[in-house]
Design a protein around this motif. Structure first.
Motif, PDB file in Angstrom:
ATOM      1  N   ILE A  32      25.813  61.395 -20.309  1.00  0.00           N
ATOM      2  CA  ILE A  32      25.209  61.052 -21.601  1.00  0.00           C
ATOM      3  C   ILE A  32      23.695  60.971 -21.480  1.00  0.00           C
ATOM      4  N   VAL A  33      23.202  60.280 -20.438  1.00  0.00           N
ATOM      5  CA  VAL A  33      21.757  60.088 -20.275  1.00  0.00           C
ATOM      6  C   VAL A  33      21.059  61.405 -19.957  1.00  0.00           C
ATOM      7  N   PHE A  34      21.640  62.204 -19.043  1.00  0.00           N
ATOM      8  CA  PHE A  34      20.998  63.445 -18.611  1.00  0.00           C
ATOM      9  C   PHE A  34      21.537  64.668 -19.346  1.00  0.00           C
ATOM     10  N   GLN A  35      22.209  64.477 -20.446  1.00  0.00           N
ATOM     11  CA  GLN A  35      22.678  65.524 -21.349  1.00  0.00           C
ATOM     12  C   GLN A  35      23.453  66.628 -20.635  1.00  0.00           C
ATOM     13  N   GLY A  36      24.426  66.218 -19.839  1.00  0.00           N
ATOM     14  CA  GLY A  36      25.356  67.171 -19.238  1.00  0.00           C
ATOM     15  C   GLY A  36      24.961  67.729 -17.900  1.00  0.00           C
ATOM     16  N   SER A  37      23.856  67.303 -17.328  1.00  0.00           N
ATOM     17  CA  SER A  37      23.470  67.788 -16.005  1.00  0.00           C
ATOM     18  C   SER A  37      24.406  67.172 -14.969  1.00  0.00           C
ATOM     19  N   CYS A  38      25.302  67.998 -14.437  1.00  0.00           N
ATOM     20  CA  CYS A  38      26.340  67.492 -13.544  1.00  0.00           C
ATOM     21  C   CYS A  38      25.758  66.910 -12.259  1.00  0.00           C
ATOM     22  N   SER A  39      24.792  67.589 -11.667  1.00  0.00           N
ATOM     23  CA  SER A  39      24.228  67.095 -10.408  1.00  0.00           C
ATOM     24  C   SER A  39      23.468  65.790 -10.613  1.00  0.00           C
ATOM     25  N   ALA A  40      22.784  65.642 -11.740  1.00  0.00           N
ATOM     26  CA  ALA A  40      22.056  64.401 -12.006  1.00  0.00           C
ATOM     27  C   ALA A  40      23.012  63.231 -12.183  1.00  0.00           C
ATOM     28  N   SER A  41      24.142  63.454 -12.851  1.00  0.00           N
ATOM     29  CA  SER A  41      25.080  62.360 -13.051  1.00  0.00           C
ATOM     30  C   SER A  41      25.750  61.952 -11.747  1.00  0.00           C
ATOM     31  N   VAL A  42      26.016  62.902 -10.852  1.00  0.00           N
ATOM     32  CA  VAL A  42      26.616  62.574  -9.556  1.00  0.00           C
ATOM     33  C   VAL A  42      25.619  61.783  -8.706  1.00  0.00           C
ATOM     34  N   ILE A  43      24.365  62.207  -8.684  1.00  0.00           N
ATOM     35  CA  ILE A  43      23.334  61.485  -7.926  1.00  0.00           C
ATOM     36  C   ILE A  43      23.154  60.084  -8.488  1.00  0.00           C
ATOM     37  N   LEU A  44      23.157  59.955  -9.812  1.00  0.00           N
ATOM     38  CA  LEU A  44      23.051  58.641 -10.445  1.00  0.00           C
ATOM     39  C   LEU A  44      24.231  57.761 -10.040  1.00  0.00           C
ATOM     40  N   GLY A  45      25.421  58.330 -10.054  1.00  0.00           N
ATOM     41  CA  GLY A  45      26.606  57.568  -9.670  1.00  0.00           C
ATOM     42  C   GLY A  45      26.528  57.069  -8.249  1.00  0.00           C
ATOM     43  N   PHE A  46      26.160  57.923  -7.330  1.00  0.00           N
ATOM     44  CA  PHE A  46      26.053  57.505  -5.933  1.00  0.00           C
ATOM     45  C   PHE A  46      24.953  56.468  -5.732  1.00  0.00           C
TER      46      PHE A  46
END
Length: 112
Positions: A32-46
Motif C-alpha cells: 500500500i505504501v510503496f504502491q505495489g513495489s514487491c521488493s520494497a514491501s519485502v525489505i520493509l517487512g524484514f
C-alpha cells in the motif's frame, strides 16, 4: 513439568503462526505504501520484523545484566538469534513450500 513438551511445541506453533501473519501484514502495508513495489514491501517487512524481534532481546539482556548476570545476557542475545535462524525462519518457509507444492499443476516454489 509433565506438560513441558506440549507447552514448548504449542509455543513454537504460536510463534510460527504470528511470524507468518506479521510478515504477511507488513508486506500488505508495504504494498500500500510503496504502491505495489514487491521488493520494497519485502525489505520493509524484514526491517520492521528484525527491529521487532531485536528490541525484546535487548531489553531482556539489559535486565539480566543489571542483575549481575553478564554471562546470561550474552548467551541470551546469541541464543535467541540462533534459535530464530534455526527454528523461527524454517517453520514458516516450510509451511509456505508445502502450500505452494499442494496447488494445481506442477510443484512451483517461487522466491517472491
Amino acid at each position: 513439568e509433565r506438560w513441558f513438551v506440549l507447552t514448548f511445541v504449542t509455543s513454537l506453533v504460536w510463534i510460527a503462526g504470528f511470524a507468518f501473519l506479521l510478515v504477511w501484514w507488513v508486506e500488505i502495508i508495504g504494498d500500500i505504501v510503496f504502491q505495489g513495489s514487491c521488493s520494497a514491501s519485502v525489505i520493509l517487512g524484514f526491517t520492521i520484523l528484525a527491529a521487532g524481534t531485536s528490541i525484546p532481546d535487548a531489553v531482556s539482556s539489559v535486565a539480566v545484566a543489571k542483575q549481575g548476570e553478564g554471562d546470561m545476557a550474552v548467551s541470551s542475545s546469541i541464543g535467541s538469534n540462533i534459535f530464530d535462524i534455526l527454528v523461527g525462519l524454517p517453520i514458516p518457509w516450510t509451511i509456505k513450500i508445502i502450500v505452494a507444492m499442494s496447488g494445481e499443476g506442477a510443484p512451483h516454489i517461487g522466491i517472491v
